[in-house]
Scaffold this motif. Structure first.
Motif, PDB file in Angstrom:
ATOM      1  N   MET A   1       0.842  -1.168   0.000  1.00  0.00           N
ATOM      2  CA  MET A   1       0.000   0.000   0.000  1.00  0.00           C
ATOM      3  C   MET A   1       0.893   1.238   0.000  1.00  0.00           C
ATOM      4  O   MET A   1       1.900   1.293   0.685  1.00  0.00           O
ATOM      5  CB  MET A   1      -0.907  -0.015   1.243  1.00  0.00           C
ATOM      6  CG  MET A   1      -1.764   1.231   1.369  1.00  0.00           C
ATOM      7  SD  MET A   1      -2.744   1.304   2.895  1.00  0.00           S
ATOM      8  CE  MET A   1      -4.170   0.386   2.422  1.00  0.00           C
ATOM      9  N   LYS A   2       0.474   2.240  -0.768  1.00  0.00           N
ATOM     10  CA  LYS A   2       1.217   3.501  -0.872  1.00  0.00           C
ATOM     11  C   LYS A   2       0.529   4.573  -0.027  1.00  0.00           C
ATOM     12  O   LYS A   2      -0.660   4.497   0.269  1.00  0.00           O
ATOM     13  CB  LYS A   2       1.268   3.967  -2.332  1.00  0.00           C
ATOM     14  CG  LYS A   2       2.006   3.027  -3.267  1.00  0.00           C
ATOM     15  CD  LYS A   2       3.482   3.096  -3.017  1.00  0.00           C
ATOM     16  CE  LYS A   2       4.207   2.219  -4.039  1.00  0.00           C
ATOM     17  NZ  LYS A   2       5.634   2.249  -3.834  1.00  0.00           N
ATOM     18  N   CYS A   3       1.299   5.586   0.316  1.00  0.00           N
ATOM     19  CA  CYS A   3       0.773   6.740   1.044  1.00  0.00           C
ATOM     20  C   CYS A   3      -0.203   7.478   0.128  1.00  0.00           C
ATOM     21  O   CYS A   3       0.086   7.688  -1.048  1.00  0.00           O
ATOM     22  CB  CYS A   3       1.919   7.664   1.452  1.00  0.00           C
ATOM     23  SG  CYS A   3       1.385   9.193   2.254  1.00  0.00           S
ATOM     24  N   PHE A   4      -1.341   7.876   0.655  1.00  0.00           N
ATOM     25  CA  PHE A   4      -2.334   8.548  -0.181  1.00  0.00           C
ATOM     26  C   PHE A   4      -1.929   9.965  -0.546  1.00  0.00           C
ATOM     27  O   PHE A   4      -2.446  10.528  -1.502  1.00  0.00           O
ATOM     28  CB  PHE A   4      -3.719   8.528   0.482  1.00  0.00           C
ATOM     29  CG  PHE A   4      -3.927   9.574   1.542  1.00  0.00           C
ATOM     30  CD1 PHE A   4      -4.628  10.728   1.279  1.00  0.00           C
ATOM     31  CD2 PHE A   4      -3.428   9.388   2.826  1.00  0.00           C
ATOM     32  CE1 PHE A   4      -4.841  11.680   2.257  1.00  0.00           C
ATOM     33  CE2 PHE A   4      -3.624  10.324   3.812  1.00  0.00           C
ATOM     34  CZ  PHE A   4      -4.329  11.481   3.527  1.00  0.00           C
ATOM     35  N   ILE A  12       3.260   3.101   6.076  1.00  0.00           N
ATOM     36  CA  ILE A  12       3.693   2.377   7.279  1.00  0.00           C
ATOM     37  C   ILE A  12       2.559   2.263   8.280  1.00  0.00           C
ATOM     38  O   ILE A  12       2.674   1.573   9.278  1.00  0.00           O
ATOM     39  CB  ILE A  12       4.908   3.056   7.950  1.00  0.00           C
ATOM     40  CG1 ILE A  12       4.514   4.458   8.445  1.00  0.00           C
ATOM     41  CG2 ILE A  12       6.106   3.104   7.036  1.00  0.00           C
ATOM     42  CD1 ILE A  12       5.391   4.968   9.552  1.00  0.00           C
ATOM     43  N   ALA A  13       1.465   2.987   8.004  1.00  0.00           N
ATOM     44  CA  ALA A  13       0.311   2.973   8.906  1.00  0.00           C
ATOM     45  C   ALA A  13      -0.956   3.203   8.094  1.00  0.00           C
ATOM     46  O   ALA A  13      -0.903   3.690   6.971  1.00  0.00           O
ATOM     47  CB  ALA A  13       0.454   4.064   9.968  1.00  0.00           C
ATOM     48  N   GLY A  19      -9.040   4.686   6.781  1.00  0.00           N
ATOM     49  CA  GLY A  19      -8.393   3.512   6.212  1.00  0.00           C
ATOM     50  C   GLY A  19      -7.354   3.799   5.142  1.00  0.00           C
ATOM     51  O   GLY A  19      -6.843   2.879   4.515  1.00  0.00           O
ATOM     52  N   LYS A  20      -7.006   5.072   4.928  1.00  0.00           N
ATOM     53  CA  LYS A  20      -5.991   5.423   3.926  1.00  0.00           C
ATOM     54  C   LYS A  20      -4.596   5.144   4.478  1.00  0.00           C
ATOM     55  O   LYS A  20      -4.346   5.268   5.672  1.00  0.00           O
ATOM     56  CB  LYS A  20      -6.104   6.895   3.537  1.00  0.00           C
ATOM     57  CG  LYS A  20      -7.376   7.221   2.780  1.00  0.00           C
ATOM     58  CD  LYS A  20      -7.434   8.695   2.460  1.00  0.00           C
ATOM     59  CE  LYS A  20      -8.726   9.029   1.731  1.00  0.00           C
ATOM     60  NZ  LYS A  20      -8.852  10.473   1.498  1.00  0.00           N
ATOM     61  N   GLY A  21      -3.685   4.817   3.565  1.00  0.00           N
ATOM     62  CA  GLY A  21      -2.310   4.554   3.947  1.00  0.00           C
ATOM     63  C   GLY A  21      -1.536   5.838   4.184  1.00  0.00           C
ATOM     64  O   GLY A  21      -1.755   6.841   3.511  1.00  0.00           O
ATOM     65  N   MET A  22      -0.624   5.789   5.162  1.00  0.00           N
ATOM     66  CA  MET A  22       0.216   6.947   5.481  1.00  0.00           C
ATOM     67  C   MET A  22       1.678   6.537   5.513  1.00  0.00           C
ATOM     68  O   MET A  22       2.019   5.496   6.072  1.00  0.00           O
ATOM     69  CB  MET A  22      -0.126   7.515   6.866  1.00  0.00           C
ATOM     70  CG  MET A  22      -1.501   8.065   7.030  1.00  0.00           C
ATOM     71  SD  MET A  22      -1.737   8.721   8.709  1.00  0.00           S
ATOM     72  CE  MET A  22      -1.933   7.208   9.642  1.00  0.00           C
TER      73      MET A  22
END
Length: 124
Positions: A1-4, A12-13, A19-22
């Motif tokens: 998953m990539k950071c939005f 990493i979170a 629910g978005k990636g950070m």
């Protein structure tokens, strides 16, 4: 998953709300709270709105107490009672000042987040 926000970075979170990636930068920006910058912006905006409503109430209180104090000052024998509204006016004014400072701080943080989110790939 990539950071939005930073699409070239690995997430990493995941935001607890949306629910978005950070990435590490986005996560660090929000104090590793598990809440993404967009959700943080939403929370800050809601908090600012509530603070503005509270400040409006304090201003209305000051105006009403001022009117009462003036009325009591001109009614013979009730001048001493004018002290009570005067004290409330002082409290309301101090409260308004404190709330205004909080609103200014929220405005600064909201502006910073909006600029970063609008740039997309900028460091937050």
């Amino acid at each position: 998953m990539k950071c939005f926000i930073h699409g070239d970075r690995e997430a990493i979170a995941v935001c607890k709300r949306c629910g978005k990636g950070m990435c590490s930068n986005c996560s660090a920006y929000t104090g590793h709270s598990g809440i993404c910058p967009e959700c943080t912006l939403s929370s800050l905006t809601a908090q600012r709105y509530e603070e503005a409503r509270t400040r409006t109430g304090a201003i209305v209180c000051s105006v009403i107490m001022t009117i009462l104090a003036i009325i009591f000052l001109f009614i013979e024998g009730l001048a001493i009672i004018a002290l009570a509204p005067a004290i409330v006016i002082g409290i309301c004014v101090i409260r308004t000042i404190v709330i205004s400072k909080r609103i200014n701080a929220l405005d600064d943080e909201i502006g910073k987040l909006q600029r970063a989110l609008n740039q997309g790939t900028a460091a937050i």
